[in-house]
Motif scaffolding. Structure first.
Motif, PDB file in Angstrom:
ATOM      1  N   GLU A 273      44.792  31.231  37.126  1.00  0.00           N
ATOM      2  CA  GLU A 273      45.326  32.651  36.274  1.00  0.00           C
ATOM      3  C   GLU A 273      43.969  33.711  35.724  1.00  0.00           C
ATOM      4  O   GLU A 273      43.103  32.734  35.354  1.00  0.00           O
ATOM      5  CB  GLU A 273      46.668  32.261  35.389  1.00  0.00           C
ATOM      6  N   ALA A 274      44.635  34.889  35.409  1.00  0.00           N
ATOM      7  CA  ALA A 274      43.366  35.521  35.456  1.00  0.00           C
ATOM      8  C   ALA A 274      43.473  35.915  34.386  1.00  0.00           C
ATOM      9  O   ALA A 274      44.089  36.415  33.835  1.00  0.00           O
ATOM     10  CB  ALA A 274      43.417  37.203  36.432  1.00  0.00           C
ATOM     11  N   THR A 275      42.560  34.580  33.444  1.00  0.00           N
ATOM     12  CA  THR A 275      43.656  34.868  31.591  1.00  0.00           C
ATOM     13  C   THR A 275      42.064  35.252  31.315  1.00  0.00           C
ATOM     14  O   THR A 275      40.991  34.803  30.664  1.00  0.00           O
ATOM     15  CB  THR A 275      43.662  33.180  31.760  1.00  0.00           C
ATOM     16  N   ASP A 276      42.677  36.111  29.895  1.00  0.00           N
ATOM     17  CA  ASP A 276      41.687  36.410  28.964  1.00  0.00           C
ATOM     18  C   ASP A 276      41.601  36.380  27.221  1.00  0.00           C
ATOM     19  O   ASP A 276      42.917  36.415  27.692  1.00  0.00           O
ATOM     20  CB  ASP A 276      41.614  38.446  29.110  1.00  0.00           C
ATOM     21  N   LEU A 277      40.777  35.918  26.842  1.00  0.00           N
ATOM     22  CA  LEU A 277      41.326  35.994  25.251  1.00  0.00           C
ATOM     23  C   LEU A 277      40.397  36.916  25.153  1.00  0.00           C
ATOM     24  O   LEU A 277      39.259  37.212  24.794  1.00  0.00           O
ATOM     25  CB  LEU A 277      40.200  34.663  24.451  1.00  0.00           C
ATOM     26  N   LEU A 278      41.396  37.876  23.799  1.00  0.00           N
ATOM     27  CA  LEU A 278      40.754  38.214  23.238  1.00  0.00           C
ATOM     28  C   LEU A 278      41.091  38.197  21.934  1.00  0.00           C
ATOM     29  O   LEU A 278      41.917  37.295  21.089  1.00  0.00           O
ATOM     30  CB  LEU A 278      41.524  40.328  22.945  1.00  0.00           C
TER      31      LEU A 278
ATOM     32  N   GLU B  48      42.551  37.632  14.135  1.00  0.00           N
ATOM     33  CA  GLU B  48      44.227  37.793  15.458  1.00  0.00           C
ATOM     34  C   GLU B  48      43.885  37.274  16.746  1.00  0.00           C
ATOM     35  O   GLU B  48      42.264  37.014  17.094  1.00  0.00           O
ATOM     36  CB  GLU B  48      44.615  38.817  15.220  1.00  0.00           C
ATOM     37  N   GLU B  49      44.250  36.141  17.405  1.00  0.00           N
ATOM     38  CA  GLU B  49      44.057  36.056  18.544  1.00  0.00           C
ATOM     39  C   GLU B  49      45.182  36.201  20.122  1.00  0.00           C
ATOM     40  O   GLU B  49      46.435  36.542  19.600  1.00  0.00           O
ATOM     41  CB  GLU B  49      43.476  34.804  19.016  1.00  0.00           C
ATOM     42  N   LEU B  50      44.924  36.724  20.938  1.00  0.00           N
ATOM     43  CA  LEU B  50      45.893  37.371  21.753  1.00  0.00           C
ATOM     44  C   LEU B  50      45.043  36.856  23.782  1.00  0.00           C
ATOM     45  O   LEU B  50      43.973  37.265  23.614  1.00  0.00           O
ATOM     46  CB  LEU B  50      45.623  38.935  22.151  1.00  0.00           C
ATOM     47  N   LEU B  51      45.342  36.160  24.155  1.00  0.00           N
ATOM     48  CA  LEU B  51      45.576  35.265  25.224  1.00  0.00           C
ATOM     49  C   LEU B  51      46.593  36.258  26.325  1.00  0.00           C
ATOM     50  O   LEU B  51      47.870  36.741  26.028  1.00  0.00           O
ATOM     51  CB  LEU B  51      46.400  33.907  25.590  1.00  0.00           C
ATOM     52  N   LEU B  52      45.247  36.894  27.422  1.00  0.00           N
ATOM     53  CA  LEU B  52      46.338  38.328  28.291  1.00  0.00           C
ATOM     54  C   LEU B  52      46.177  36.995  29.600  1.00  0.00           C
ATOM     55  O   LEU B  52      45.315  37.055  29.875  1.00  0.00           O
ATOM     56  CB  LEU B  52      45.062  39.331  28.144  1.00  0.00           C
ATOM     57  N   ARG B  53      47.155  36.560  30.177  1.00  0.00           N
ATOM     58  CA  ARG B  53      47.799  35.989  31.345  1.00  0.00           C
ATOM     59  C   ARG B  53      48.178  37.252  32.173  1.00  0.00           C
ATOM     60  O   ARG B  53      48.977  38.358  32.039  1.00  0.00           O
ATOM     61  CB  ARG B  53      48.600  34.619  31.117  1.00  0.00           C
ATOM     62  N   ALA B  54      47.596  37.673  33.819  1.00  0.00           N
ATOM     63  CA  ALA B  54      48.419  37.444  34.592  1.00  0.00           C
ATOM     64  C   ALA B  54      48.144  37.295  36.113  1.00  0.00           C
ATOM     65  O   ALA B  54      47.008  36.421  35.526  1.00  0.00           O
ATOM     66  CB  ALA B  54      46.906  39.164  35.030  1.00  0.00           C
ATOM     67  N   PRO B  55      48.745  37.513  36.879  1.00  0.00           N
ATOM     68  CA  PRO B  55      48.343  36.089  38.688  1.00  0.00           C
ATOM     69  C   PRO B  55      47.633  36.986  38.529  1.00  0.00           C
ATOM     70  O   PRO B  55      46.936  37.819  38.670  1.00  0.00           O
ATOM     71  CB  PRO B  55      49.681  37.356  38.835  1.00  0.00           C
ATOM     72  N   ARG B  56      46.679  36.178  39.104  1.00  0.00           N
ATOM     73  CA  ARG B  56      45.338  36.047  40.062  1.00  0.00           C
ATOM     74  C   ARG B  56      46.054  36.287  41.787  1.00  0.00           C
ATOM     75  O   ARG B  56      46.423  35.287  42.354  1.00  0.00           O
ATOM     76  CB  ARG B  56      44.091  34.639  40.060  1.00  0.00           C
ATOM     77  N   HIS B  57      45.078  37.580  41.643  1.00  0.00           N
ATOM     78  CA  HIS B  57      45.522  37.979  42.988  1.00  0.00           C
ATOM     79  C   HIS B  57      44.556  37.036  44.262  1.00  0.00           C
ATOM     80  O   HIS B  57      43.793  37.630  43.372  1.00  0.00           O
ATOM     81  CB  HIS B  57      45.091  39.488  43.345  1.00  0.00           C
ATOM     82  N   ASP B  58      45.136  37.041  44.949  1.00  0.00           N
ATOM     83  CA  ASP B  58      44.593  36.086  46.021  1.00  0.00           C
ATOM     84  C   ASP B  58      43.193  37.359  46.758  1.00  0.00           C
ATOM     85  O   ASP B  58      43.922  37.348  48.168  1.00  0.00           O
ATOM     86  CB  ASP B  58      45.397  35.264  47.094  1.00  0.00           C
TER      87      ASP B  58
ATOM     88  N   GLY C   6      46.878  45.912  38.061  1.00  0.00           N
ATOM     89  CA  GLY C   6      47.834  46.713  39.374  1.00  0.00           C
ATOM     90  C   GLY C   6      46.157  47.227  40.342  1.00  0.00           C
ATOM     91  O   GLY C   6      46.266  47.223  41.391  1.00  0.00           O
ATOM     92  N   ALA C   7      44.747  47.355  39.579  1.00  0.00           N
ATOM     93  CA  ALA C   7      43.971  48.206  40.268  1.00  0.00           C
ATOM     94  C   ALA C   7      43.304  47.661  41.529  1.00  0.00           C
ATOM     95  O   ALA C   7      43.129  47.567  42.415  1.00  0.00           O
ATOM     96  CB  ALA C   7      43.378  48.651  39.642  1.00  0.00           C
ATOM     97  N   ILE C   8      43.371  46.021  41.156  1.00  0.00           N
ATOM     98  CA  ILE C   8      43.009  44.282  42.082  1.00  0.00           C
ATOM     99  C   ILE C   8      44.482  44.206  42.583  1.00  0.00           C
ATOM    100  O   ILE C   8      43.977  44.182  44.272  1.00  0.00           O
ATOM    101  CB  ILE C   8      42.979  43.500  40.722  1.00  0.00           C
ATOM    102  N   ALA C   9      45.136  44.431  42.828  1.00  0.00           N
ATOM    103  CA  ALA C   9      46.301  43.948  43.469  1.00  0.00           C
ATOM    104  C   ALA C   9      46.436  45.403  44.955  1.00  0.00           C
ATOM    105  O   ALA C   9      46.779  44.815  46.173  1.00  0.00           O
ATOM    106  CB  ALA C   9      47.833  44.055  43.147  1.00  0.00           C
ATOM    107  N   ALA C  10      46.146  46.677  44.445  1.00  0.00           N
ATOM    108  CA  ALA C  10      46.457  47.634  45.114  1.00  0.00           C
ATOM    109  C   ALA C  10      44.342  47.842  46.140  1.00  0.00           C
ATOM    110  O   ALA C  10      44.411  49.023  46.678  1.00  0.00           O
ATOM    111  CB  ALA C  10      46.780  48.435  44.701  1.00  0.00           C
TER     112      ALA C  10
END
Ligand SMILES: Nc1ncnc2c1ncn2[C@@H]1O[C@H](COP(=O)(O)OP(=O)(O)OP(=O)(O)O)[C@@H](O)[C@H]1O
Ligand SMILES: Cc1ncc(CO)c(N)n1
Length: 269
Positions: free
Chosen positions: A185-190, A195-205, A243-247
């Motif tokens: 996955e395309a996971t980022d950590l803020l 405070e902590e936030l893990l931001l997960r998004a599907p990794r676009h091939d 969304g910009a990567i997907a497109a």
């Protein structure tokens, strides 16, 4: 009579990408798509396309200072974003300008392009650590930049936390470690250290990811300029860049640019 509108204003301090995918061009396109007035301080000019960086020329420090003053002293800014700063001299000048500006700063500590071409002199790393990171509201290093700045190599999601702690030592209020180059996955950590936030998004091939980092940092700056908190701005920015990567556009023979305009068409069939 039409109403007089005063939009949120965001300033990018970055290099030009002639191919239009990263740098100043990515920043201004993101700002248009997200409904703010974008302004720019050019630090360097690159001859660049989907295959790499064919040349780079930095601007004199007086030219950078003059552009910054022109924008801030007259038009005013609600957020600043930094990208390619090329040299120690430019890093230090920009850090000083930001510290005198009453607006949040998103610092993307750009080191190399997606192809590995250097966009920052090795001699500038120390200035990034000790001058630029301390004035950042949010710093957004990718995994290579984290390794260069802190020596921490990220190979797993757990390493993201160690990397974040090491960057926070230099003084940014928040750090967003971009794990997009990790597999899966395309996971980022803020985090701000509490405070902590893990931001997960599907990794676009999708190999058309030129400019993802610039786009994400600019989108965060847009959110901050609109008055969002850092976690809110980062969450919205992550959705926008995904969304910009997907497109992404298959332009050129190499790594094509993301599509900054996708969000403008979101409600269009
Ligand atoms: N293939 C992908 N699919 C989905 N998200 C991705 C992909 N690649 C990167 N991302 C996401 O894009 C954002 C930018 O991360 P990335 O690590 O690519 O930045 P970067 O290396 O600074 O980019 P660049 O140097 O090209 O501007 C992060 O949120 C990351 O998770
Ligand atoms: C000018 C410029 N800034 C930033 C990046 C980030 O990759 C790039 N490729 N080019």
């Amino acid at each position: 009579m039409s109403a007089v509108r005063v939009p949120p204003r965001v300033l990018t301090v970055a290099g030009s990408d002639s191919g239009g995918g990263a740098g100043i061009q990515a920043d201004l396109k993101t700002m248009l798509a997200l409904g703010v007035h974008g302004m720019s301080v050019l630090t360097a000019v690159t001859a660049q396309n989907s295959l790499g960086v064919q040349g780079a020329w930095e601007l004199p420090v007086e030219a950078v200072r003059a552009q910054y003053r022109s924008v801030v002293d007259d038009i005013g800014v609600q957020a600043v974003k930094t990208g390619m700063l090329a040299s120690a001299e430019l890093v230090e000048a920009v850090a000083e300008l930001i510290s005198g500006t009453d607006a949040p700063a998103v610092v993307d500590p750009v080191g190399v392009s997606k192809h590995g071409d250097p966009l920052l002199a090795a001699s500038a790393l120390d200035s990034v650590r000790t001058r630029l990171l301390p004035v950042a509201t949010v710093a957004t290093p990718n995994l290579d930049e984290v390794a260069q700045l802190t020596g921490v190599r990220v190979e797993s999601e757990d390493d993201l936390r160690r990397a974040a702690a090491a960057v926070l030592e230099y003084g940014p209020r928040w750090v967003l470690i971009k794990g997009g180059h990790l597999s899966g996955e395309a996971t980022d950590l803020l985090t701000d250290g509490s405070e902590e936030l893990l931001l997960r998004a599907p990794r676009h091939d999708n190999r058309h990811t030129h400019g993802t980092g610039c786009t994400l940092a600019s989108a965060i700056a847009c959110g901050l300029a609109k008055g969002c908190s850092v976690p809110e701005a980062v969450t919205a920015a992550k959705e926008y860049v995904t969304g910009a990567i997907a497109a992404g556009f298959a332009l050129g023979a190499g790594i094509g640019p993301v599509d900054h305009g996708w969000a403008l068409r979101r409600d269009t069939p």
